[in-house]
Design a protein around this motif. Structure first.
Motif, short mmCIF file in Angstrom:
data_model
loop_
_atom_site.label_atom_id
_atom_site.label_comp_id
_atom_site.label_asym_id
_atom_site.label_seq_id
_atom_site.Cartn_x
_atom_site.Cartn_y
_atom_site.Cartn_z
N ASN A 1 -0.14 7.37 -1.79
CA ASN A 1 -1.06 6.33 -2.25
C ASN A 1 -2.45 6.87 -2.53
OD1 ASN A 1 0.96 4.46 -1.98
ND2 ASN A 1 0.10 3.42 -0.21
N THR B 1 4.46 -4.21 -7.61
CA THR B 1 3.41 -5.03 -7.00
C THR B 1 3.96 -6.33 -6.44
OG1 THR B 1 1.79 -4.11 -8.56
CG2 THR B 1 1.17 -6.12 -7.43
N ILE C 1 8.47 0.85 -2.50
CA ILE C 1 7.52 1.77 -1.88
C ILE C 1 8.14 2.47 -0.67
CG2 ILE C 1 5.32 1.85 -0.62
CD1 ILE C 1 4.32 -0.38 -2.44
N THR D 1 0.02 0.80 -6.15
CA THR D 1 -0.50 0.34 -4.85
C THR D 1 -1.94 -0.14 -4.98
OG1 THR D 1 -1.02 2.65 -4.27
CG2 THR D 1 1.04 1.72 -3.41
N VAL E 1 7.16 -4.55 0.43
CA VAL E 1 6.74 -3.16 0.55
C VAL E 1 7.90 -2.21 0.84
CG1 VAL E 1 6.23 -3.28 3.03
CG2 VAL E 1 4.95 -1.67 1.57
N GLN F 1 -6.53 1.51 0.30
CA GLN F 1 -5.12 1.83 0.51
C GLN F 1 -4.75 1.87 1.99
OE1 GLN F 1 -3.06 2.22 -2.51
NE2 GLN F 1 -5.01 1.17 -2.89
N THR G 1 2.19 6.03 -8.54
CA THR G 1 2.28 5.31 -7.27
C THR G 1 0.91 4.87 -6.77
OG1 THR G 1 2.31 7.46 -6.13
CG2 THR G 1 4.43 6.41 -6.55
N ARG H 1 -1.40 -3.61 -6.05
CA ARG H 1 -0.89 -4.35 -4.89
C ARG H 1 -2.03 -4.68 -3.94
NH1 ARG H 1 4.30 -4.49 -3.03
NH2 ARG H 1 4.58 -5.37 -0.95
N SER H 2 -2.89 -3.72 -3.72
CA SER H 2 -4.04 -3.94 -2.85
C SER H 2 -4.95 -5.01 -3.44
CB SER H 2 -4.81 -2.63 -2.66
OG SER H 2 -5.93 -2.81 -1.84
N TYR I 1 9.00 6.26 -2.37
CA TYR I 1 7.73 6.98 -2.24
C TYR I 1 7.84 8.23 -1.38
CZ TYR I 1 4.87 3.56 -4.71
OH TYR I 1 4.31 2.77 -5.68
N ASP J 1 4.52 -7.83 3.13
CA ASP J 1 3.45 -6.84 3.23
C ASP J 1 3.24 -6.36 4.67
OD1 ASP J 1 2.56 -6.94 0.41
OD2 ASP J 1 2.07 -9.01 0.92
N LEU K 1 -3.06 -1.14 3.55
CA LEU K 1 -1.65 -1.35 3.20
C LEU K 1 -0.74 -0.78 4.27
CD1 LEU K 1 -1.59 -0.52 -0.63
CD2 LEU K 1 -1.69 -2.76 0.45
#
Length: 497
Positions: A60, A172, A180, A355, A176, A250, A351, A358-359, A184, A44, A253
């Protein structure tokens, strides 16, 4: 089209003028070691190229908000233009920049950690639950809208929901830079391409549209019988295109991936301005679609005939936000352009959904102090997290009005979250003797909006008359009194140092 052109120019100028002012207030230090370097873990926390970080941040925070929110917000009329422009510059972009920079100054801390540090440990616990629930709602609602669009191309709605949810789990869990960081930027390009192509289409057509100076009346009420009051409903409907508390979940991240603090303004402030431009484009397209009969241009003869056969010719009810997107993209951009544009519209919510989860994983891990280097530790958190999100998704699908119910509560919770973020940043500015007015004014305004909305809305207490507005105003006065009481105590502590 004059209002649209002026709005775009103001948004761009806002980045260079007010964005630079906000940057000077915060005072980024290019020599400070960022958490991307000091806490690099290969999962991360890692340094990514600045252009990739911008694209990822933009994607995001975008989701369906600047598209669907702008379409639904334009039902209220040209007042939507003013909220997108001034909300984005003075509230949303400021909110995103300061929350991202504050996270960098606290070793990449998530929002609940920041709230606890500046507002107290008890509020931190409340924010932990509130934030994780909001992020799970994001994961649930952002599965549904792309599934609707994708099923029009092939497959079924259930099939796409399951595919998207499986993708959520993979994205997730992986580091990253694996998904992503690689795909992304491509999706972000698709979204930007769609917005640019549609803006060119608007100028090519130059339709006669309602302008801001024609009046701020509720055009939806006049044309379609939609009597929802502009205040506070407009400020909840258009969130991501103006200000969104979700963005503060977000920004950390990407705060974990930035090498130099000077890149904060183009990445955090700049991505929000870009989102505001996307929202403005879709608001203008919606104005053309609904108020200048543009829908007849992009819809098939069968759709036009089906609409004309309806006894109650209500465009807003007949053409939902996803349907407007599909009709406009396919009608204006042709097959290839339409597919690329649809890819952007589909990718944005997917997306944002992954995220968001993930957060949520990182926020929970931060709270229970569980390292995330190993897959086993990530699974400890992800299994119950995804189980609850999937249960929420199943309820949403099985309930005929499930999506609208969750979306309504998400909208209010989202804007309420921005209040906590703005108060957190405000107290940071107070402690460091900086200009706290840049966040105090937006937080008081959003307090008035959120308190009033929950009192008058169908999702809330449905109180009629002027009482909700008096209570909203009283909440603002109470907030000011509490703030200055705490500010006096902070000033006294600073004076003793």
């Amino acid at each position: 089209m004059i209002s649209f052109t002026i709005a775009i120019l103001i948004l761009i100028a806002g980045y260079f003028i007010y964005g630079r002012f906000v940057e000077r207030v915060f005072g980024p230090d290019p020599n400070r070691v960022t958490p991307a370097v000091s806490k690099a873990d290969g999962v991360d926390f890692m340094v990514l190229p600045d252009w990739k970080i911008f694209m990822i941040q933009f994607l995001n925070i975008a989701g369906t908000g600047p598209i669907f929110g702008a379409i639904m917000g334009m039902w209220f009329g040209t007042s939507a233009y003013l909220w997108i422009v001034f909300g984005c510059i003075f509230a949303g972009a400021t909110h995103d920049y300061l929350s991202g920079m504050l996270s960098m100054h606290h070793n990449g801390a998530g929002l609940p950690q920041l709230v606890g540090y500046y507002l107290g440990k008890d509020i931190r616990k409340v924010m932990l639950v509130f934030t994780v629930l909001l992020l799970m709602m994001v994961g649930a609602v952002f599965v549904y809208s792309p599934a609707i669009i994708l099923k029009s191309i092939c497959g079924t709605e259930v099939m796409w929901i399951l595919i998207i949810f499986v993708y959520y789990i993979i994205a997730t869990l992986l580091p990253v830079d694996k998904i992503i960081g690689r795909i992304y930027p491509l999706f972000a390009f698709s979204l930007i391409f769609m917005a640019a192509a549609l803006m060119i289409g608007l100028y090519a057509k130059m339709p006669q549209l309602p302008e801001v100076w024609d009046g701020m009346q509720n055009l939806g009420a006049e044309k379609f019988g939609r009597n929802t009051p502009i205040f506070p409903a407009l400020f909840i409907t258009i969130a991501c295109g103006a200000i969104s508390g979700f963005h503060a979940t977000q920004s950390p991240l990407m705060a974990r991936c930035i090498k130099n603090e000077k890149m904060g303004r183009p990445i955090f402030y700049g991505s929000m301005i870009t989102e505001g431009i996307v929202a403005m484009i879709w608001a203008t397209i919606s104005s053309y679609f609904f108020y200048a009969d543009g829908w007849r241009e992009v819809c098939s003869p069968e759709v036009i005939q089906a609409f004309e056969s309806q006894s109650d010719k209500t465009l807003i009810q007949y053409f939902s936000a996803p349907q407007v997107v599909m009709n406009v993209c396919q009608g204006w951009l042709g097959i290839v352009g339409g597919i690329l544009a649809m890819l952007g519209v589909v990718a944005a919510p997917i997306t944002s959904g992954d995220t968001a989860l993930r957060s949520a994983r990182l926020i929970i891990a931060e709270f229970i102090k569980l390292g995330q280097r190993s897959y086993r530790n990530r699974l400890y958190i992800c299994i119950p997290l995804f189980a609850f999100t999937f249960a929420l998704l199943v309820w949403q699908i099985s309930n005929p009005d499930g999506f609208n119910i969750i979306w309504s509560y998400f909208g209010w919770s989202n804007q309420s979250l921005s209040i906590f973020t703005l108060w957190t940043v405000t107290f940071f500015l107070v402690r460091n003797k900086k200009n706290y007015g840049i966040t105090l004014v937006p937080v008081l305004f959003m307090t008035f909006v959120c308190v009033t909305y929950i009192l008058v809305s169908n999702e809330g207490f449905r109180i009629q008359g002027q009482l909700p507005y008096f209570i909203g105003a009283a909440s603002v006065v109470a907030s000011v009194l509490v703030f200055y009481r705490h500010k006096i105590n902070i000033d006294k502590r600073n004076a003793k140092k």
